[in-house]
Design a protein around this motif. Structure first.
Motif, PDB file in Angstrom:
ATOM      1  N   VAL A  32       8.788   8.274  12.527  1.00  0.00           N
ATOM      2  CA  VAL A  32       7.516   8.752  11.448  1.00  0.00           C
ATOM      3  C   VAL A  32       7.731   9.112  10.007  1.00  0.00           C
ATOM      4  O   VAL A  32       6.810   8.931   9.258  1.00  0.00           O
ATOM      5  N   ASN A  33       8.909   9.647   9.788  1.00  0.00           N
ATOM      6  CA  ASN A  33       9.146  10.016   8.433  1.00  0.00           C
ATOM      7  C   ASN A  33       9.259   8.804   7.683  1.00  0.00           C
ATOM      8  O   ASN A  33       8.616   8.631   6.415  1.00  0.00           O
ATOM      9  N   ASP A  34      10.030   7.773   8.145  1.00  0.00           N
ATOM     10  CA  ASP A  34       9.806   6.224   7.572  1.00  0.00           C
ATOM     11  C   ASP A  34       8.491   5.949   7.119  1.00  0.00           C
ATOM     12  O   ASP A  34       8.064   5.437   6.184  1.00  0.00           O
ATOM     13  N   ILE A  35       7.809   5.972   8.246  1.00  0.00           N
ATOM     14  CA  ILE A  35       6.309   5.478   7.815  1.00  0.00           C
ATOM     15  C   ILE A  35       5.378   6.232   7.015  1.00  0.00           C
ATOM     16  O   ILE A  35       4.909   5.633   5.927  1.00  0.00           O
ATOM     17  N   LEU A  36       5.658   7.486   6.871  1.00  0.00           N
ATOM     18  CA  LEU A  36       4.902   8.568   5.998  1.00  0.00           C
ATOM     19  C   LEU A  36       5.532   8.083   4.441  1.00  0.00           C
ATOM     20  O   LEU A  36       4.850   8.136   3.730  1.00  0.00           O
ATOM     21  N   TYR A  37       6.741   7.880   4.475  1.00  0.00           N
ATOM     22  CA  TYR A  37       7.555   7.484   3.145  1.00  0.00           C
ATOM     23  C   TYR A  37       6.646   6.287   2.585  1.00  0.00           C
ATOM     24  O   TYR A  37       6.347   6.316   1.444  1.00  0.00           O
ATOM     25  N   GLN A  38       6.792   5.378   3.356  1.00  0.00           N
ATOM     26  CA  GLN A  38       5.908   4.133   2.936  1.00  0.00           C
ATOM     27  C   GLN A  38       4.213   4.281   2.592  1.00  0.00           C
ATOM     28  O   GLN A  38       3.895   3.683   1.957  1.00  0.00           O
ATOM     29  N   LEU A  39       3.885   4.993   3.537  1.00  0.00           N
ATOM     30  CA  LEU A  39       2.427   5.175   3.273  1.00  0.00           C
ATOM     31  C   LEU A  39       1.980   5.839   2.053  1.00  0.00           C
ATOM     32  O   LEU A  39       1.121   5.541   1.285  1.00  0.00           O
ATOM     33  N   GLY A  40       2.984   6.816   1.796  1.00  0.00           N
ATOM     34  CA  GLY A  40       2.534   7.594   0.415  1.00  0.00           C
ATOM     35  C   GLY A  40       2.955   6.864  -0.683  1.00  0.00           C
ATOM     36  O   GLY A  40       2.082   6.899  -1.579  1.00  0.00           O
ATOM     37  N   ALA A  41       3.934   5.786  -0.750  1.00  0.00           N
ATOM     38  CA  ALA A  41       4.029   4.874  -1.774  1.00  0.00           C
ATOM     39  C   ALA A  41       2.780   4.178  -2.174  1.00  0.00           C
ATOM     40  O   ALA A  41       2.093   3.961  -3.086  1.00  0.00           O
ATOM     41  N   LEU A  42       2.225   3.498  -0.907  1.00  0.00           N
ATOM     42  CA  LEU A  42       1.097   2.494  -1.167  1.00  0.00           C
ATOM     43  C   LEU A  42      -0.202   3.412  -1.488  1.00  0.00           C
ATOM     44  O   LEU A  42      -1.068   3.040  -2.381  1.00  0.00           O
ATOM     45  N   ARG A  43      -0.206   4.686  -1.012  1.00  0.00           N
ATOM     46  CA  ARG A  43      -1.459   5.444  -1.320  1.00  0.00           C
ATOM     47  C   ARG A  43      -1.495   5.748  -2.837  1.00  0.00           C
ATOM     48  O   ARG A  43      -2.597   5.899  -3.441  1.00  0.00           O
ATOM     49  N   GLU A  44      -0.256   6.001  -3.459  1.00  0.00           N
ATOM     50  CA  GLU A  44      -0.357   6.187  -4.931  1.00  0.00           C
ATOM     51  C   GLU A  44      -0.789   5.198  -5.676  1.00  0.00           C
ATOM     52  O   GLU A  44      -1.442   5.207  -6.871  1.00  0.00           O
ATOM     53  N   PHE A  45      -0.197   3.829  -5.289  1.00  0.00           N
ATOM     54  CA  PHE A  45      -0.698   2.819  -5.919  1.00  0.00           C
ATOM     55  C   PHE A  45      -2.520   2.466  -5.620  1.00  0.00           C
ATOM     56  O   PHE A  45      -2.844   2.083  -6.845  1.00  0.00           O
ATOM     57  N   ALA A  46      -2.715   2.818  -4.592  1.00  0.00           N
ATOM     58  CA  ALA A  46      -4.355   2.692  -4.313  1.00  0.00           C
ATOM     59  C   ALA A  46      -4.974   3.880  -5.235  1.00  0.00           C
ATOM     60  O   ALA A  46      -5.989   3.533  -5.949  1.00  0.00           O
ATOM     61  N   ARG A  47      -4.397   4.957  -5.401  1.00  0.00           N
ATOM     62  CA  ARG A  47      -4.966   5.994  -6.225  1.00  0.00           C
ATOM     63  C   ARG A  47      -4.950   5.591  -7.999  1.00  0.00           C
ATOM     64  O   ARG A  47      -5.994   5.825  -8.317  1.00  0.00           O
ATOM     65  N   LEU A  48      -3.856   4.886  -8.229  1.00  0.00           N
ATOM     66  CA  LEU A  48      -3.864   4.150  -9.570  1.00  0.00           C
ATOM     67  C   LEU A  48      -5.162   3.503  -9.896  1.00  0.00           C
ATOM     68  O   LEU A  48      -5.533   3.152 -10.770  1.00  0.00           O
ATOM     69  N   HIS A  49      -5.391   2.560  -8.694  1.00  0.00           N
ATOM     70  CA  HIS A  49      -6.558   1.839  -9.013  1.00  0.00           C
ATOM     71  C   HIS A  49      -7.900   2.427  -8.627  1.00  0.00           C
ATOM     72  O   HIS A  49      -8.949   1.533  -8.404  1.00  0.00           O
ATOM     73  N   GLY A  50      -8.047   3.377  -8.284  1.00  0.00           N
ATOM     74  CA  GLY A  50      -9.240   4.038  -7.820  1.00  0.00           C
ATOM     75  C   GLY A  50      -9.764   3.908  -6.578  1.00  0.00           C
ATOM     76  O   GLY A  50     -10.992   3.700  -6.431  1.00  0.00           O
ATOM     77  N   ILE A  51      -8.806   3.451  -5.805  1.00  0.00           N
ATOM     78  CA  ILE A  51      -9.709   3.075  -4.558  1.00  0.00           C
ATOM     79  C   ILE A  51      -8.657   4.016  -3.180  1.00  0.00           C
ATOM     80  O   ILE A  51      -7.678   4.428  -3.540  1.00  0.00           O
ATOM     81  N   ARG A  52      -9.309   4.319  -2.298  1.00  0.00           N
ATOM     82  CA  ARG A  52      -8.822   4.899  -1.106  1.00  0.00           C
ATOM     83  C   ARG A  52      -7.950   3.846  -0.135  1.00  0.00           C
ATOM     84  O   ARG A  52      -8.238   2.938   0.216  1.00  0.00           O
ATOM     85  N   LEU A  53      -6.899   4.633   0.707  1.00  0.00           N
ATOM     86  CA  LEU A  53      -6.332   4.041   1.685  1.00  0.00           C
ATOM     87  C   LEU A  53      -7.146   3.996   2.825  1.00  0.00           C
ATOM     88  O   LEU A  53      -7.651   5.049   3.410  1.00  0.00           O
ATOM     89  N   GLN A  54      -7.390   2.784   3.510  1.00  0.00           N
ATOM     90  CA  GLN A  54      -8.461   2.501   4.683  1.00  0.00           C
ATOM     91  C   GLN A  54      -7.829   2.656   5.891  1.00  0.00           C
ATOM     92  O   GLN A  54      -7.988   3.403   6.940  1.00  0.00           O
ATOM     93  N   HIS A  55      -6.422   2.127   5.880  1.00  0.00           N
ATOM     94  CA  HIS A  55      -5.726   2.242   7.292  1.00  0.00           C
ATOM     95  C   HIS A  55      -4.169   2.199   7.084  1.00  0.00           C
ATOM     96  O   HIS A  55      -3.461   1.967   5.994  1.00  0.00           O
ATOM     97  N   VAL A  56      -3.731   2.166   8.320  1.00  0.00           N
ATOM     98  CA  VAL A  56      -2.224   1.879   8.458  1.00  0.00           C
ATOM     99  C   VAL A  56      -2.221   0.856   9.743  1.00  0.00           C
ATOM    100  O   VAL A  56      -2.605   1.241  10.869  1.00  0.00           O
ATOM    101  N   LYS A  57      -1.182   0.095   9.474  1.00  0.00           N
ATOM    102  CA  LYS A  57      -0.593  -0.805  10.813  1.00  0.00           C
ATOM    103  C   LYS A  57       0.547  -0.944  10.513  1.00  0.00           C
ATOM    104  O   LYS A  57       1.265  -1.734   9.833  1.00  0.00           O
ATOM    105  N   PRO A  58       1.482  -0.550  11.400  1.00  0.00           N
ATOM    106  CA  PRO A  58       2.863  -0.947  11.527  1.00  0.00           C
ATOM    107  C   PRO A  58       3.239  -2.437  11.782  1.00  0.00           C
ATOM    108  O   PRO A  58       2.396  -2.996  12.223  1.00  0.00           O
ATOM    109  N   HIS A  59       4.334  -2.612  11.281  1.00  0.00           N
ATOM    110  CA  HIS A  59       4.612  -4.068  11.167  1.00  0.00           C
ATOM    111  C   HIS A  59       5.510  -4.450  12.389  1.00  0.00           C
ATOM    112  O   HIS A  59       6.470  -3.961  12.659  1.00  0.00           O
ATOM    113  N   GLY A  60       5.518  -5.646  12.476  1.00  0.00           N
ATOM    114  CA  GLY A  60       6.431  -6.224  13.417  1.00  0.00           C
ATOM    115  C   GLY A  60       7.029  -5.574  14.698  1.00  0.00           C
ATOM    116  O   GLY A  60       6.474  -5.395  15.558  1.00  0.00           O
TER     117      GLY A  60
END
Length: 260
Positions: A89-117
């Protein structure tokens, strides 16, 4: 009952530096889908690819989600790694937080999370891990959509606590009798017309043929076509065109909170 609209999602940004997985057609696929699952660095993706993919999604008006995986660049996140639920879960939060910041930079919100593979399949089976993941999402964003299979422990637990889920149908994967996809590390080239018909049948009749030759009922809100499947662009094009011809609109996901 025939669906009036359905979400169409695909995994995006699955490269690392100069390396790309699949046919390298993300920018051609992006305008055809309604949700993009963006690799967040552990199984694929790096800061430059993430930033570019978020920008492309914004320009196409596509909803974005974090696509976190096991810490497994070499195995593309398709190998199971033994870790505690909290560490995962900590690994997921770490990755989610990274993408959330790029989304904020472009003025959009994170819609969802989907674990991979392999992480997605691990969550589907492991109740302890799924419960901790869902409870953590409840704390950080109770409105964040969680993509999962209807037959998974993830889906059941999320519904128990009210975390909105988006149930997936996999166009380019086989199903077993339980309603779970048959996990595979390598997928061959598929017939685009057969894939499109498979999706259309699921949308109209709510059924899919299993690897055992049985028909089972399948509930879903979103259709997934992996961008690393050989010929992915044609699969997306044919599937989208087939659904639109039948009057089924491609639109962002409608969350499912109760069984239907």
């Amino acid at each position: 009952m025939k669906k009036q609209c359905v979400d169409l999602n695909s995994d995006m940004g699955e490269g690392f530096g100069p390396w790309r997985i699949g046919d390298g057609v993300d920018e051609q696929i992006m305008p055809l889908i309604s949700s993009a699952n963006i690799a967040t660095g552990f199984h694929a993706g790096d800061p430059n690819i993430m930033a570019r993919t978020v920008q492309v999604a914004r320009e196409a008006g596509v909803g974005i989600g974090a696509h976190p995986g096991f810490r497994d660049l070499v195995g593309f996140g398709r190998r199971n790694i033994a870790e505690t639920p909290q560490a995962l879960v900590n690994d997921i939060l770490y990755q989610l937080g990274a993408l959330r910041e790029f989304a904020r930079l472009h003025g959009i919100r994170l819609q969802h999370v989907k674990p991979h593979g392999a992480l997605y399949m691990h969550a589907a089976r492991d109740e302890t891990f799924s419960r901790l993941l869902v409870e953590t999402l409840q704390q950080i964003d109770p409105n964040l959509l969680l993509f999962c299979m209807e037959s998974s422990a993830t889906c059941r637990i999320a519904r128990e606590v009210g975390q909105p889920v988006v149930r997936e149908f996999y166009a380019d994967r086989d199903y077993d009798r339980s309603g779970s996809i048959v996990f595979t590390r390598r997928v061959g080239r598929l017939d685009p017309e057969q894939v499109a018909e498979k999706v259309l049948r699921a949308c109209v009749d709510g059924k899919v043929r299993t690897v055992d030759g049985d028909d089972i009922e399948i509930g879903f809100d979103s259709v997934c076509i992996h961008s690393d499947t050989p010929g992915a662009l044609e699969l997306v094009q044919q599937t989208r065109a087939r659904l639109v011809r039948e009057g089924i609109r491609i639109a962002g996901p409608q969350a499912s909170t109760t069984k239907n």
